[in-house]
Design an enzyme around this catalytic site. Sequence first.
Site, PDB file in Angstrom:
ATOM      1  N   LYS A 298      -5.177  37.526 -36.785  1.00  0.00           N
ATOM      2  CA  LYS A 298      -5.133  38.938 -36.384  1.00  0.00           C
ATOM      3  C   LYS A 298      -4.072  39.711 -37.179  1.00  0.00           C
ATOM      4  CE  LYS A 298      -6.843  37.921 -31.704  1.00  0.00           C
ATOM      5  NZ  LYS A 298      -6.655  38.162 -30.253  1.00  0.00           N
TER       6      LYS A 298
ATOM      7  N   TYR B  44     -15.973  42.908 -30.248  1.00  0.00           N
ATOM      8  CA  TYR B  44     -15.438  42.721 -28.892  1.00  0.00           C
ATOM      9  C   TYR B  44     -16.308  43.416 -27.830  1.00  0.00           C
ATOM     10  CZ  TYR B  44     -11.015  40.412 -30.160  1.00  0.00           C
ATOM     11  OH  TYR B  44     -10.061  39.510 -30.582  1.00  0.00           O
TER      12      TYR B  44
ATOM     13  N   PHE C 165      -8.073  46.770 -21.109  1.00  0.00           N
ATOM     14  CA  PHE C 165      -7.293  46.700 -22.346  1.00  0.00           C
ATOM     15  C   PHE C 165      -8.148  46.930 -23.602  1.00  0.00           C
ATOM     16  CE2 PHE C 165      -8.459  42.327 -21.071  1.00  0.00           C
ATOM     17  CZ  PHE C 165      -9.149  41.888 -22.196  1.00  0.00           C
TER      18      PHE C 165
ATOM     19  N   ARG D 255      -9.600  25.952 -30.227  1.00  0.00           N
ATOM     20  CA  ARG D 255      -9.049  26.686 -29.074  1.00  0.00           C
ATOM     21  C   ARG D 255      -7.821  25.956 -28.531  1.00  0.00           C
ATOM     22  NH1 ARG D 255     -11.245  31.499 -27.151  1.00  0.00           N
ATOM     23  NH2 ARG D 255     -10.483  30.956 -25.078  1.00  0.00           N
TER      24      ARG D 255
ATOM     25  N   THR E 103      -4.594  32.359 -23.958  1.00  0.00           N
ATOM     26  CA  THR E 103      -4.591  33.773 -24.355  1.00  0.00           C
ATOM     27  C   THR E 103      -3.188  34.370 -24.228  1.00  0.00           C
ATOM     28  OG1 THR E 103      -6.827  33.914 -23.441  1.00  0.00           O
ATOM     29  CG2 THR E 103      -5.713  36.004 -23.935  1.00  0.00           C
TER      30      THR E 103
ATOM     31  N   ARG F  87      -0.229  29.987 -30.525  1.00  0.00           N
ATOM     32  CA  ARG F  87       0.199  31.151 -29.742  1.00  0.00           C
ATOM     33  C   ARG F  87       1.574  30.934 -29.110  1.00  0.00           C
ATOM     34  NH1 ARG F  87      -5.785  32.527 -27.210  1.00  0.00           N
ATOM     35  NH2 ARG F  87      -6.390  34.091 -28.761  1.00  0.00           N
TER      36      ARG F  87
ATOM     37  N   ASN G 221      -1.586  38.097 -30.159  1.00  0.00           N
ATOM     38  CA  ASN G 221      -1.496  36.637 -30.008  1.00  0.00           C
ATOM     39  C   ASN G 221      -1.993  35.882 -31.239  1.00  0.00           C
ATOM     40  OD1 ASN G 221      -4.170  37.156 -29.651  1.00  0.00           O
ATOM     41  ND2 ASN G 221      -4.321  36.345 -27.580  1.00  0.00           N
TER      42      ASN G 221
ATOM     43  N   HIS H  81      -7.729  34.435 -33.210  1.00  0.00           N
ATOM     44  CA  HIS H  81      -8.946  34.442 -32.388  1.00  0.00           C
ATOM     45  C   HIS H  81      -9.737  33.188 -32.715  1.00  0.00           C
ATOM     46  CE1 HIS H  81     -12.781  35.661 -30.630  1.00  0.00           C
ATOM     47  NE2 HIS H  81     -13.318  35.114 -31.711  1.00  0.00           N
TER      48      HIS H  81
ATOM     49  N   GLU I 217     -20.522  35.693 -33.714  1.00  0.00           N
ATOM     50  CA  GLU I 217     -19.306  36.140 -34.408  1.00  0.00           C
ATOM     51  C   GLU I 217     -19.351  35.827 -35.908  1.00  0.00           C
ATOM     52  OE1 GLU I 217     -16.082  34.443 -32.151  1.00  0.00           O
ATOM     53  OE2 GLU I 217     -16.421  35.807 -30.465  1.00  0.00           O
TER      54      GLU I 217
HETATM   55  P1  GDP Z   1      -9.141  34.736 -26.038  1.00  0.00           P
HETATM   56  O1  GDP Z   1     -10.526  34.145 -26.035  1.00  0.00           O
HETATM   57  O2  GDP Z   1      -8.078  33.728 -25.696  1.00  0.00           O
HETATM   58  O3  GDP Z   1      -8.820  35.466 -27.322  1.00  0.00           O
HETATM   59  O4  GDP Z   1      -9.079  35.807 -24.845  1.00  0.00           O
HETATM   60  P2  GDP Z   1     -10.101  36.924 -24.298  1.00  0.00           P
HETATM   61  O5  GDP Z   1     -11.473  36.734 -24.888  1.00  0.00           O
HETATM   62  O6  GDP Z   1      -9.979  36.932 -22.809  1.00  0.00           O
HETATM   63  O7  GDP Z   1      -9.486  38.298 -24.804  1.00  0.00           O
HETATM   64  C1  GDP Z   1      -9.659  38.740 -26.133  1.00  0.00           C
HETATM   65  C2  GDP Z   1      -8.355  39.282 -26.650  1.00  0.00           C
HETATM   66  O8  GDP Z   1      -8.009  40.449 -25.879  1.00  0.00           O
HETATM   67  C3  GDP Z   1      -7.150  38.362 -26.494  1.00  0.00           C
HETATM   68  O9  GDP Z   1      -7.036  37.368 -27.497  1.00  0.00           O
HETATM   69  C4  GDP Z   1      -5.998  39.340 -26.538  1.00  0.00           C
HETATM   70  O10 GDP Z   1      -5.722  39.768 -27.884  1.00  0.00           O
HETATM   71  C5  GDP Z   1      -6.590  40.530 -25.762  1.00  0.00           C
HETATM   72  N1  GDP Z   1      -6.257  40.479 -24.322  1.00  0.00           N
HETATM   73  C6  GDP Z   1      -6.695  39.583 -23.386  1.00  0.00           C
HETATM   74  N2  GDP Z   1      -6.197  39.854 -22.169  1.00  0.00           N
HETATM   75  C7  GDP Z   1      -5.425  40.962 -22.322  1.00  0.00           C
HETATM   76  C8  GDP Z   1      -4.657  41.756 -21.419  1.00  0.00           C
HETATM   77  O11 GDP Z   1      -4.570  41.489 -20.216  1.00  0.00           O
HETATM   78  N3  GDP Z   1      -4.006  42.843 -21.960  1.00  0.00           N
HETATM   79  C9  GDP Z   1      -4.088  43.162 -23.288  1.00  0.00           C
HETATM   80  N4  GDP Z   1      -3.414  44.246 -23.733  1.00  0.00           N
HETATM   81  N5  GDP Z   1      -4.813  42.453 -24.153  1.00  0.00           N
HETATM   82  C10 GDP Z   1      -5.474  41.361 -23.690  1.00  0.00           C
END
Ligand code: GDP
Length: 138
Positions: free
Chosen positions: A9, A49, A57, A85, A91, A102, A112, A115, A126
Site C-alpha cells: 500500500k 474495494y 471507513f 495472510r 487487519t 503488519r 497497514n 493487502h 482482484e
Molecule cells: P484485510 O483483509 O485485513 O485487509 O481487512 P478488510 O478487508 O476488513 O479491510 C480492508 C482494509 O480497510 C484494511 O486492510 C484497512 O486498510 C482498512 N480498514 C479495515 N478496517 C478499518 C477500520 O475500522 N477503519 C479504517 N479507517 N480502515 C479500516
Amino acid sequence: MEKTLSIIKPDGVSRKIIGEVIKRLEENSINIIAMKMIHMTKFQAEGFYAVHRERPFFDSLISFMISGPVLVMVLEGEDVIGRYRKLMGATDYKNADEGTIRKDFATDIEKNVVHGSDSGESANFEIGHFFSALEIVA
Ligand code: GDP
C-alpha cells in the site's frame, strides 16, 4: 498451486518497506509471478474495494489507497492465500501476531502496509482487476 493478489500500500511504498515484504515472500518460498507499480485512480480503487462500499471507513480507505503509488503483485504457491495472510497479520496491527508484516510495520488500522486476497474467489477478481493474462508469467 494457488494464486493471490498482494498490494504494498502507499504507506509501505513511501516508507521503503517494499524490500522487507519481498524478502519475507522469498524466505517463505512464495513465488512472484507478476508485479507492477501503479498509482490507482479513484475509479480503480473504488472498484477494487467495492465490497466495502457500505463500511464507514470506505471514503477514508479510498483516499489513502490513491494517495501514492502501490506495488501490485500476483503471488503463487501452495496454500498461498492463507500463508500470505498469515505473514501479513491481523487487519489491526495491534492484534497482529509478533513477527508479522503488519505487527512490524503498520502504524494504523488503515495504514497497514499490505493487502492480500482473502479467498480464491476474491483472488480471481482482484488479479483480473489489475493484470491481463499476458502480464503473468507461466
Ligand atoms: P484485510 O483483509 O485485513 O485487509 O481487512 P478488510 O478487508 O476488513 O479491510 C480492508 C482494509 O480497510 C484494511 O486492510 C484497512 O486498510 C482498512 N480498514 C479495515 N478496517 C478499518 C477500520 O475500522 N477503519 C479504517 N479507517 N480502515 C479500516
